[in-house]
Each structure stands twice: as C-alpha cells, then as structure tokens.
Design a protein around this motif. Structure first.
Motif, PDB file in Angstrom:
ATOM      1  N   ALA A 199      30.686  36.615  75.706  1.00 18.67           N
ATOM      2  CA  ALA A 199      31.634  35.800  75.889  1.00 18.67           C
ATOM      3  C   ALA A 199      31.503  34.601  74.683  1.00 18.67           C
ATOM      4  O   ALA A 199      32.440  34.317  74.027  1.00 18.67           O
ATOM      5  N   ALA A 200      30.036  34.476  74.224  1.00 21.02           N
ATOM      6  CA  ALA A 200      29.943  33.377  73.294  1.00 21.02           C
ATOM      7  C   ALA A 200      30.089  34.304  71.696  1.00 21.02           C
ATOM      8  O   ALA A 200      30.801  33.272  71.026  1.00 21.02           O
ATOM      9  N   ALA A 201      29.851  35.563  71.666  1.00 22.96           N
ATOM     10  CA  ALA A 201      30.415  36.150  70.467  1.00 22.96           C
ATOM     11  C   ALA A 201      32.062  36.023  70.245  1.00 22.96           C
ATOM     12  O   ALA A 201      32.441  35.819  69.317  1.00 22.96           O
ATOM     13  N   THR A 202      32.745  36.257  71.279  1.00 25.47           N
ATOM     14  CA  THR A 202      34.170  36.025  71.341  1.00 25.47           C
ATOM     15  C   THR A 202      34.550  34.898  71.064  1.00 25.47           C
ATOM     16  O   THR A 202      35.642  34.827  70.013  1.00 25.47           O
ATOM     17  N   LEU A 203      34.041  33.920  71.579  1.00 28.26           N
ATOM     18  CA  LEU A 203      34.576  32.512  71.392  1.00 28.26           C
ATOM     19  C   LEU A 203      34.308  32.039  69.900  1.00 28.26           C
ATOM     20  O   LEU A 203      34.909  31.553  69.106  1.00 28.26           O
ATOM     21  N   ALA A 204      33.129  32.600  69.406  1.00 25.32           N
ATOM     22  CA  ALA A 204      32.529  32.214  68.099  1.00 25.32           C
ATOM     23  C   ALA A 204      33.540  32.798  66.855  1.00 25.32           C
ATOM     24  O   ALA A 204      33.908  32.418  66.143  1.00 25.32           O
TER      25      ALA A 204
END
Length: 141
Positions: free
Chosen positions: A90-95
């Motif tokens: 999730a954090a990698a996708t948002l970044a």
C-alpha cells in the motif's frame, strides 16, 4: 485447539511460566519427517518460557498440556506476515502514484510500510488478549 507438552518452571503472583519442549515443529512425526525440527533448532536454540493461564493449579516441575484457542496461530501469522506485507504494498503504491514512479520514493514508501506494519503488529501483540494459552491437564505417559 492446538496442544503441546510443557513443564511448569515458575509460579508467582498469579503468573505461571512454562517451558515448552521445542524438539520438533509438531508431534506428527516427532521431528523425523519434514525437517521442521531442524528449522526449530536453527532459530530457537535456547529454551523459551511462556506465560500461560494455570486453570488446574499445576505446581512447579509438573509436566502439563498447554492449549491455545483455535484461530490464535492464524491471527499471529496474519499480524507478523500479512499486515507488514499489505502495508508495504500500500505504501509503495501510494509513493509511486504521488512521485510519478520514481524508484527512490517507491523504495522509501515500501520500507516505511514494512516498518509501520511491524510496529502496529507489536502494539497489537502486547495488548492483553483473551486468547492466552492455558494449561488443560497434567501430562501422563
């Protein structure tokens, strides 16, 4: 319900500590089949003590059977593996979305997601639980 054999090593102020026999991963083949005992020996080289509910008032030195409620192991696996993994993605996708796909930001996002996942898992695991392991009976051969 999962059960394992253990020895009561200490009782004090309403707390009972047991040392589980970690010779094998499970009792099906007693460590002679799938190799789980080798993995256990690799990562768990010293005896570990666990706090349990002492419903039968077992004494120090007693060999007992310790049980856990169904779903406890699955919950633990979810906390340790799935939560950090889900937060990493999730954090990698948002970044990636916010930075336009720049690798450094995506890697930093993934790392922060994993760290946050482990921190949340640790916070959840230290809270008091109604699913604490408990002594069911004395072990009799």
């Amino acid at each position: 319900m999962l059960e394992t054999r253990a020895v009561v090593v200490r009782k004090e102020a309403g707390v009972t500590l047991v040392r589980a026999d970690g010779a094998s991963g499970c009792s099906v083949c007693e460590g002679k089949g799938c190799g789980s005992s080798k993995v256990t020996q690799l990562f768990c080289n010293k005896p570990r003590e666990f706090q349990v509910e002492n419903r039968i008032n077992a004494a120090v030195g007693d060999e007992v059977i310790v049980a856990t409620v169904d779903g406890t192991v699955l919950r633990g696996i979810s906390l340790v593996y799935l939560l950090p993994l889900a937060l990493m993605f999730a954090a990698a996708t948002l970044a990636s979305v916010w930075s336009g796909g720049q690798d450094g930001y995506v890697a930093a996002g993934a790392l922060s997601g994993v760290v946050a996942g482990f921190a949340i898992a640790k916070w959840i695991s230290i809270r008091p639980s109604r699913q604490q392991p408990y002594i069911t009976r004395l072990f009799i051969e």
